[in-house]
Motif scaffolding. Structure first.
Motif, PDB file in Angstrom:
ATOM      1  N   ALA A   1       0.840  -1.192   0.000  1.00 43.34           N
ATOM      2  CA  ALA A   1       0.000   0.000   0.000  1.00 43.34           C
ATOM      3  C   ALA A   1       0.877   1.243   0.000  1.00 43.34           C
ATOM      4  O   ALA A   1       2.047   1.209   0.407  1.00 43.34           O
ATOM      5  CB  ALA A   1      -0.914  -0.001   1.228  1.00 43.34           C
ATOM      6  N   LEU A   2       0.309   2.357  -0.443  1.00 48.07           N
ATOM      7  CA  LEU A   2       1.087   3.582  -0.608  1.00 48.07           C
ATOM      8  C   LEU A   2       1.826   3.959   0.679  1.00 48.07           C
ATOM      9  O   LEU A   2       3.003   4.325   0.644  1.00 48.07           O
ATOM     10  CB  LEU A   2       0.166   4.723  -1.044  1.00 48.07           C
ATOM     11  CG  LEU A   2       0.847   6.040  -1.437  1.00 48.07           C
ATOM     12  CD1 LEU A   2       1.744   5.857  -2.651  1.00 48.07           C
ATOM     13  CD2 LEU A   2      -0.193   7.121  -1.686  1.00 48.07           C
ATOM     14  N   ARG A   3       1.169   3.848   1.813  1.00 52.57           N
ATOM     15  CA  ARG A   3       1.795   4.267   3.080  1.00 52.57           C
ATOM     16  C   ARG A   3       2.980   3.390   3.468  1.00 52.57           C
ATOM     17  O   ARG A   3       3.830   3.799   4.273  1.00 52.57           O
ATOM     18  CB  ARG A   3       0.753   4.259   4.196  1.00 52.57           C
ATOM     19  CG  ARG A   3       0.204   2.891   4.535  1.00 52.57           C
ATOM     20  CD  ARG A   3      -0.827   2.959   5.654  1.00 52.57           C
ATOM     21  NE  ARG A   3      -1.383   1.661   5.959  1.00 52.57           N
ATOM     22  CZ  ARG A   3      -2.387   1.096   5.302  1.00 52.57           C
ATOM     23  NH1 ARG A   3      -2.940   1.738   4.270  1.00 52.57           N
ATOM     24  NH2 ARG A   3      -2.846  -0.093   5.639  1.00 52.57           N
TER      25      ARG A   3
ATOM     26  N   VAL B   1       4.144  10.626   2.825  1.00 54.62           N
ATOM     27  CA  VAL B   1       3.081   9.934   2.084  1.00 54.62           C
ATOM     28  C   VAL B   1       3.392   8.452   1.978  1.00 54.62           C
ATOM     29  O   VAL B   1       2.505   7.603   2.063  1.00 54.62           O
ATOM     30  CB  VAL B   1       2.907  10.553   0.681  1.00 54.62           C
ATOM     31  CG1 VAL B   1       1.885   9.783  -0.149  1.00 54.62           C
ATOM     32  CG2 VAL B   1       2.492  12.018   0.799  1.00 54.62           C
TER      33      VAL B   1
ATOM     34  N   ARG C   1      -2.310   1.480  -9.568  1.00 50.90           N
ATOM     35  CA  ARG C   1      -2.980   1.889  -8.329  1.00 50.90           C
ATOM     36  C   ARG C   1      -2.181   2.992  -7.626  1.00 50.90           C
ATOM     37  O   ARG C   1      -2.747   3.988  -7.156  1.00 50.90           O
ATOM     38  CB  ARG C   1      -3.141   0.678  -7.413  1.00 50.90           C
ATOM     39  CG  ARG C   1      -3.656   1.022  -6.025  1.00 50.90           C
ATOM     40  CD  ARG C   1      -3.852  -0.217  -5.168  1.00 50.90           C
ATOM     41  NE  ARG C   1      -2.664  -1.060  -5.111  1.00 50.90           N
ATOM     42  CZ  ARG C   1      -1.613  -0.840  -4.330  1.00 50.90           C
ATOM     43  NH1 ARG C   1      -1.589   0.239  -3.552  1.00 50.90           N
ATOM     44  NH2 ARG C   1      -0.591  -1.673  -4.317  1.00 50.90           N
ATOM     45  N   ILE C   2      -0.867   2.820  -7.549  1.00 56.11           N
ATOM     46  CA  ILE C   2      -0.012   3.834  -6.922  1.00 56.11           C
ATOM     47  C   ILE C   2      -0.083   5.148  -7.694  1.00 56.11           C
ATOM     48  O   ILE C   2      -0.179   6.234  -7.111  1.00 56.11           O
ATOM     49  CB  ILE C   2       1.433   3.321  -6.840  1.00 56.11           C
ATOM     50  CG1 ILE C   2       1.520   2.214  -5.784  1.00 56.11           C
ATOM     51  CG2 ILE C   2       2.414   4.449  -6.529  1.00 56.11           C
ATOM     52  CD1 ILE C   2       2.795   1.415  -5.847  1.00 56.11           C
TER      53      ILE C   2
ATOM     54  N   THR D   1      -2.507   6.241  -9.491  1.00 53.89           N
ATOM     55  CA  THR D   1      -3.804   6.856  -9.255  1.00 53.89           C
ATOM     56  C   THR D   1      -3.841   7.537  -7.894  1.00 53.89           C
ATOM     57  O   THR D   1      -4.338   8.665  -7.759  1.00 53.89           O
ATOM     58  CB  THR D   1      -4.918   5.793  -9.357  1.00 53.89           C
ATOM     59  OG1 THR D   1      -4.849   5.154 -10.640  1.00 53.89           O
ATOM     60  CG2 THR D   1      -6.295   6.422  -9.199  1.00 53.89           C
ATOM     61  N   CYS D   2      -3.312   6.875  -6.870  1.00 54.76           N
ATOM     62  CA  CYS D   2      -3.258   7.482  -5.534  1.00 54.76           C
ATOM     63  C   CYS D   2      -2.407   8.742  -5.530  1.00 54.76           C
ATOM     64  O   CYS D   2      -2.795   9.778  -4.962  1.00 54.76           O
ATOM     65  CB  CYS D   2      -2.708   6.482  -4.528  1.00 54.76           C
ATOM     66  SG  CYS D   2      -3.800   5.092  -4.175  1.00 54.76           S
ATOM     67  N   LEU D   3      -1.242   8.686  -6.157  1.00 55.23           N
ATOM     68  CA  LEU D   3      -0.347   9.836  -6.151  1.00 55.23           C
ATOM     69  C   LEU D   3      -0.923  11.009  -6.932  1.00 55.23           C
ATOM     70  O   LEU D   3      -0.652  12.176  -6.605  1.00 55.23           O
ATOM     71  CB  LEU D   3       1.015   9.450  -6.718  1.00 55.23           C
ATOM     72  CG  LEU D   3       1.874   8.564  -5.816  1.00 55.23           C
ATOM     73  CD1 LEU D   3       3.156   8.169  -6.526  1.00 55.23           C
ATOM     74  CD2 LEU D   3       2.189   9.266  -4.502  1.00 55.23           C
ATOM     75  N   THR D   4      -1.700  10.711  -7.953  1.00 55.35           N
ATOM     76  CA  THR D   4      -2.337  11.773  -8.720  1.00 55.35           C
ATOM     77  C   THR D   4      -3.170  12.659  -7.805  1.00 55.35           C
ATOM     78  O   THR D   4      -3.213  13.880  -7.954  1.00 55.35           O
ATOM     79  CB  THR D   4      -3.224  11.172  -9.823  1.00 55.35           C
ATOM     80  OG1 THR D   4      -2.399  10.475 -10.748  1.00 55.35           O
ATOM     81  CG2 THR D   4      -3.999  12.250 -10.566  1.00 55.35           C
ATOM     82  N   ASP D   5      -3.802  12.057  -6.813  1.00 58.76           N
ATOM     83  CA  ASP D   5      -4.627  12.817  -5.871  1.00 58.76           C
ATOM     84  C   ASP D   5      -3.824  13.322  -4.677  1.00 58.76           C
ATOM     85  O   ASP D   5      -4.054  14.438  -4.193  1.00 58.76           O
ATOM     86  CB  ASP D   5      -5.785  11.942  -5.378  1.00 58.76           C
ATOM     87  CG  ASP D   5      -6.669  11.483  -6.520  1.00 58.76           C
ATOM     88  OD1 ASP D   5      -6.839  12.257  -7.468  1.00 58.76           O
ATOM     89  OD2 ASP D   5      -7.174  10.351  -6.464  1.00 58.76           O
ATOM     90  N   ARG D   6      -2.853  12.525  -4.201  1.00 57.84           N
ATOM     91  CA  ARG D   6      -2.176  12.845  -2.940  1.00 57.84           C
ATOM     92  C   ARG D   6      -1.034  13.842  -3.091  1.00 57.84           C
ATOM     93  O   ARG D   6      -0.707  14.551  -2.146  1.00 57.84           O
ATOM     94  CB  ARG D   6      -1.621  11.557  -2.311  1.00 57.84           C
ATOM     95  CG  ARG D   6      -2.689  10.585  -1.836  1.00 57.84           C
ATOM     96  CD  ARG D   6      -3.376  11.093  -0.572  1.00 57.84           C
ATOM     97  NE  ARG D   6      -2.453  11.210   0.545  1.00 57.84           N
ATOM     98  CZ  ARG D   6      -2.123  10.209   1.361  1.00 57.84           C
ATOM     99  NH1 ARG D   6      -2.647   9.016   1.166  1.00 57.84           N
ATOM    100  NH2 ARG D   6      -1.280  10.398   2.347  1.00 57.84           N
TER     101      ARG D   6
END
Length: 444
Positions: free
Chosen positions: A236-238, A271, A420-421, A423-428
Motif C-alpha cells: 500500500a502507498l503508506r 506519504v 494503483r499507486i 492513481t493514488c499519487l495523482t490525488d495525494r
C-alpha cells in the motif's frame, strides 16, 4: 497544480455511461473534436467516421462486456487493423490493408472498445518525424514514435490510444503532451500483428486521460480470456519504499525538470514509508549507446523486407544510416552492448531488493522545437532494457509553460499495483488530471 477541466475535453467515463446511447455519444464527441482541431494537430493517419459510428451503435445495442465497452480508442499506425489500413508511417505502405487485427486490437474489440482510427507514427516507428504537432504548443514536437497517439489524447480527441515503445516512444511523448502512460511489463501484452523494430525491447503501451484507465487497458490486454496474468504485489502507498534514481545521465535534464524531480521526491515524504536516493553506477551510462546499437542491429533485420528496393528513395536518409549501422556493426561491439544490457538488468534486480518502485523523469524536459526532432529517450531506456513496467505522470510545467512528466518503474508484473499507486499519487501529491489545451493552439 490543480486539475483542469473544460468543455473541449473528452467526457469522463461516468458521464459517457450515463448517456442513453453512451458509445455513440462518446464517438461523436471525439469526431467533432477531431473535425475542430486536427487540421492543426495532425494526429490521425486514418479515420472513417461512418465505420466508427457503426461500431458505436453496435456496442450500444449489447450488454456491457468490460469497463472499456463502447470507449473510443486510437491505434498507432504500426499496429494492424483488419478493417482499416496500416501504413507504418511510410509512403511505401500507404493504403495497405492487413487481413486481420493485431492481437491487442482483437482483445480490445472482444471487450467492447470502439477502434476510432489510426494515429500517426514516425517512419517505421524510428526517427523521421510526422507532421503531428504538440497540442500545448504547435511549434513543439509531440515526441515519437507514438506521436499521434500522444497528441490525440492530449488534445481531447480520444480518451485512450495505443502506442509502442522500443526506447522511449510511449513515456517520452506522454511527458511532452501531458498525459498518463503505461509501458507494461515486457511480453505482458501480445505483440502479434505489430511491426517489429527491435524485439528485445518492443512493447505495446497506452496513453490515457486518467491513470485508472491504464489499469482497465492492462486488464483487457494482459489476458486471452483463459489464463490469469502473473501478478507481483506492491505494498500500500503508506508502506511503499521509493527509490529516486540518480543516474549519470541526469545532467541531460533541464533545470526545470531536475527541480520537478526533487520537488516530487520531497512531496513523497510523509506519504510513503521511505524515500531514498538510488545512485546508478557510472559504467551504466553506456546503456544509451548499447541500446541504440542493439536496436539498430535488430531493426536492420526486421525492417529490411519492409523497404522495397525499387522505391528506396522514398525512405529517409536517416533511416538508411541507422539500418546500415546495424548491418555493419562488429560482432565484438554487439557482444559488448549485450553485456551492458545484462548489467542493467542485474542492477535493476538488485535495486528492487531494497525498494518497491523507482522514480525518475519521464523526459529530460519540455518538448523541444519541432524542427529539432522527437526528443531524447535516455531517461526511458533503463525500463525498456530491464523490461519493467513504467507509468508516466504529468506532474508539472517547465519554464516555458509546457508539460513535464515523472516516471515510476516497478518490478515485472507489478503493472496493476503500479497503476494503483499512480492513481493514488495523482490525488495525494497534487498532480494534474488534465492539461488544458487552447483551441488556438497556444500554450495554457
Amino acid at each position: 497544480m490543480s486539475a483542469v477541466t473544460g468543455s473541449d475535453t473528452v467526457s469522463p467515463i461516468a458521464d459517457i455511461l450515463a448517456d442513453e446511447h453512451p458509445s455513440v455519444s462518446a464517438v461523436e464527441h471525439c469526431l467533432d473534436r477531431i473535425a475542430k482541431r486536427d487540421h492543426v494537430v495532425g494526429a490521425w493517419a486514418y479515420l472513417d467516421r461512418d465505420l466508427a459510428i457503426e461500431q458505436a451503435r453496435a456496442r450500444d445495442g449489447e450488454q456491457r462486456r468490460s469497463p472499456l465497452h463502447g470507449i473510443p480508442v486510437g491505434i498507432k499506425d504500426i499496429i494492424e487493423t483488419g478493417d482499416q489500413p496500416t501504413g507504418y508511417g511510410s509512403s511505401l505502405w500507404a493504403g495497405w490493408q492487413p487481413a486481420q487485427d493485431a492481437e491487442v486490437v482483437r482483445r480490445l474489440r472482444r471487450d467492447g472498445a470502439v477502434i476510432l482510427g489510426k494515429t500517426t507514427t514516425t517512419e517505421f516507428a524510428t526517427y523521421r518525424p510526422t507532421a503531428t504537432r504538440n497540442p500545448h504548443g504547435l511549434d513543439r514536437t509531440p515526441g515519437g514514435s507514438s506521436s499521434g497517439s500522444a497528441a490525440a489524447v492530449a488534445d481531447g480527441q480520444v480518451p485512450l490510444a495505443l502506442g509502442t515503445q522500443t526506447a522511449g516512444s510511449v513515456l517520452r511523448p506522454g511527458s511532452f503532451c501531458g498525459v498518463f502512460t503505461l509501458k507494461p511489463t515486457y511480453g505482458r501484452w501480445p505483440f502479434d500483428g505489430v511491426l517489429p523494430v527491435a524485439l528485445t525491447f518492443d512493447t505495446v503501451g497506452v496513453f490515457a486521460r486518467h491513470p485508472a484507465w491504464l489499469g482497465a487497458v492492462d486488464e483487457s490486454l494482459s489476458t486471452d480470456g483463459a489464463a490469469t496474468p502473473r501478478t507481483t504485489v506492491l505494498p500500500a502507498l503508506r508502506n511503499l519504499r521509493v527509490g529516486i534514481l540518480r543516474p549519470p545521465w541526469a545532467d541531460r535534464a533541464t533545470p526545470a525538470a531536475a527541480a520537478l524531480l526533487d520537488e516530487f521526491a520531497e512531496n513523497l515524504q510523509g506519504v510513503v514509508a521511505d524515500v531514498r536516493d538510488v545512485p546508478v553506477p557510472d559504467e551504466l551510462d553506456a546503456l544509451d549507446r548499447a541500446h541504440t546499437l542493439i536496436m539498430a542491429v535488430e531493426a536492420s533485420a526486421s525492417l529490411t523486407d519492409r523497404i522495397a528496393r525499387p522505391h528506396v528513395e522514398r525512405v529517409s536518409e536517416q533511416l538508411h544510416r541507422f539500418l546500415n549501422e546495424g548491418r555493419t556493426a562488429a560482432p565484438s561491439e554487439v557482444q559488448r552492448a549485450r553485456e551492458v544490457l545484462r548489467d542493467v538488468r542485474t542492477f535493476v534486480g538488485q535495486v528492487f531488493a531494497d525498494v518497491d518502485v523507482l522514480v525518475t523523469l519521464a523526459a529530460p524536459g519540455e518538448a523541444p522545437p519541432i524542427e529539432s526532432g522527437t526528443g531524447d529517450p535516455v531517461f526511458n531506456k533503463l525500463a525498456s532494457i530491464a523490461g519493467c513496467p513504467a507509468v508516466g505522470l504529468p506532474a508539472g510545467r517547465g519554464f516555458g509553460g509546457l508539460p513535464l512528466g515523472i516516471q515510476i518503474i516497478a518490478p515485472h508484473h507489478a503493472d496493476q499495483g503500479l497503476v494503483r499507486i499512480a492513481t493514488c499519487l495523482t490525488d495525494r501529491v497534487g498532480l494534474a488530471h488534465r492539461f488544458e489545451v487552447h483551441d488556438e493552439g497556444g500554450r495554457p
